[in-house]
Motif scaffolding. Sequence first.
Motif, short mmCIF file in Angstrom:
data_model
loop_
_atom_site.label_atom_id
_atom_site.label_comp_id
_atom_site.label_asym_id
_atom_site.label_seq_id
_atom_site.Cartn_x
_atom_site.Cartn_y
_atom_site.Cartn_z
N PRO A 152 -22.39 -56.05 -40.84
CA PRO A 152 -22.01 -54.67 -40.54
C PRO A 152 -22.99 -54.07 -39.54
N GLU A 153 -22.66 -52.89 -39.05
CA GLU A 153 -23.57 -52.18 -38.16
C GLU A 153 -24.78 -51.64 -38.92
N LYS A 154 -24.55 -51.25 -40.19
CA LYS A 154 -25.60 -50.63 -40.99
C LYS A 154 -25.57 -51.21 -42.40
N ILE A 155 -26.76 -51.29 -43.02
CA ILE A 155 -26.87 -51.72 -44.42
C ILE A 155 -27.78 -50.73 -45.14
N ARG A 156 -27.38 -50.38 -46.35
CA ARG A 156 -28.21 -49.55 -47.22
C ARG A 156 -28.40 -50.30 -48.53
N MET A 214 -10.88 -47.18 -37.14
CA MET A 214 -12.10 -46.76 -37.82
C MET A 214 -12.55 -47.86 -38.77
N LYS A 215 -13.83 -48.15 -38.74
CA LYS A 215 -14.37 -49.18 -39.62
C LYS A 215 -14.60 -48.61 -41.01
N PHE A 265 -15.75 -44.81 -49.44
CA PHE A 265 -16.19 -46.19 -49.56
C PHE A 265 -15.13 -47.02 -50.29
N ILE A 266 -15.14 -48.31 -50.04
CA ILE A 266 -14.37 -49.27 -50.83
C ILE A 266 -15.35 -49.84 -51.85
N LEU A 267 -14.99 -49.78 -53.12
CA LEU A 267 -15.85 -50.23 -54.21
C LEU A 267 -15.54 -51.66 -54.60
N VAL A 268 -16.60 -52.48 -54.71
CA VAL A 268 -16.49 -53.82 -55.29
C VAL A 268 -17.53 -53.92 -56.38
N LEU A 278 -14.12 -59.43 -49.24
CA LEU A 278 -13.89 -58.31 -48.32
C LEU A 278 -14.68 -58.47 -47.02
N LEU A 279 -15.92 -58.94 -47.11
CA LEU A 279 -16.69 -59.15 -45.90
C LEU A 279 -16.04 -60.19 -44.98
N GLU A 280 -15.45 -61.21 -45.57
CA GLU A 280 -14.78 -62.25 -44.78
C GLU A 280 -13.54 -61.73 -44.08
N ASN A 281 -12.90 -60.71 -44.67
CA ASN A 281 -11.60 -60.27 -44.18
C ASN A 281 -11.58 -58.88 -43.56
N GLY A 282 -12.74 -58.25 -43.43
CA GLY A 282 -12.75 -56.90 -42.88
C GLY A 282 -13.91 -56.70 -41.92
N VAL A 283 -13.88 -55.53 -41.30
CA VAL A 283 -14.96 -55.13 -40.41
C VAL A 283 -15.55 -53.85 -41.00
N PHE A 284 -16.84 -53.87 -41.28
CA PHE A 284 -17.47 -52.74 -41.96
C PHE A 284 -18.55 -52.11 -41.10
N GLU A 285 -18.52 -50.80 -41.08
CA GLU A 285 -19.55 -50.02 -40.40
C GLU A 285 -20.82 -50.01 -41.25
N LEU A 286 -20.65 -49.86 -42.55
CA LEU A 286 -21.77 -49.74 -43.48
C LEU A 286 -21.47 -50.53 -44.74
N VAL A 287 -22.47 -51.26 -45.20
CA VAL A 287 -22.40 -51.95 -46.49
C VAL A 287 -23.58 -51.44 -47.31
N SER A 288 -23.29 -50.91 -48.50
CA SER A 288 -24.31 -50.40 -49.40
C SER A 288 -24.39 -51.34 -50.60
N LEU A 289 -25.59 -51.86 -50.85
CA LEU A 289 -25.75 -52.92 -51.85
C LEU A 289 -26.67 -52.52 -53.00
#
Length: 97
Positions: free
Chosen positions: A66-70, A1-2, A17-20, A29-40
């Motif tokens: 990511p697949e999705k951005i918010r 699961m992403k 969510f993972i909080l940064v 985290l973006l360099e080292n993971g695969v994310f379904e959604l990134v919320s900025l």
Amino acid sequence: MKAKLYLDDIRPKPDNFILVRDYNECIILLENGVFELVSLDYSLGFDSHTGYDVLLWLNQHPEHLPEKIRVHSTHSYGKKLMEDYIVKHFPQVELIP
């Protein structure tokens, strides 16, 4: 699961969510993971970077998109700037309202 990534300097972490809190943490985290959604968020307090800078980085490193951005920012100028950038540069990414 992403995973789901949430970049914000003050808001609490949403469930599942993972909080940064700053640009550098986000990029690591973006360099080292695969994310379904990134919320900025746009404004990141005392950080010299913004959520827009994350989008610029993603444009240079499309393998980490990511697949999705918010954009959850309340900064009206920054939110529009970021959403317009996503639509223009990442047509393969779903923009979540």
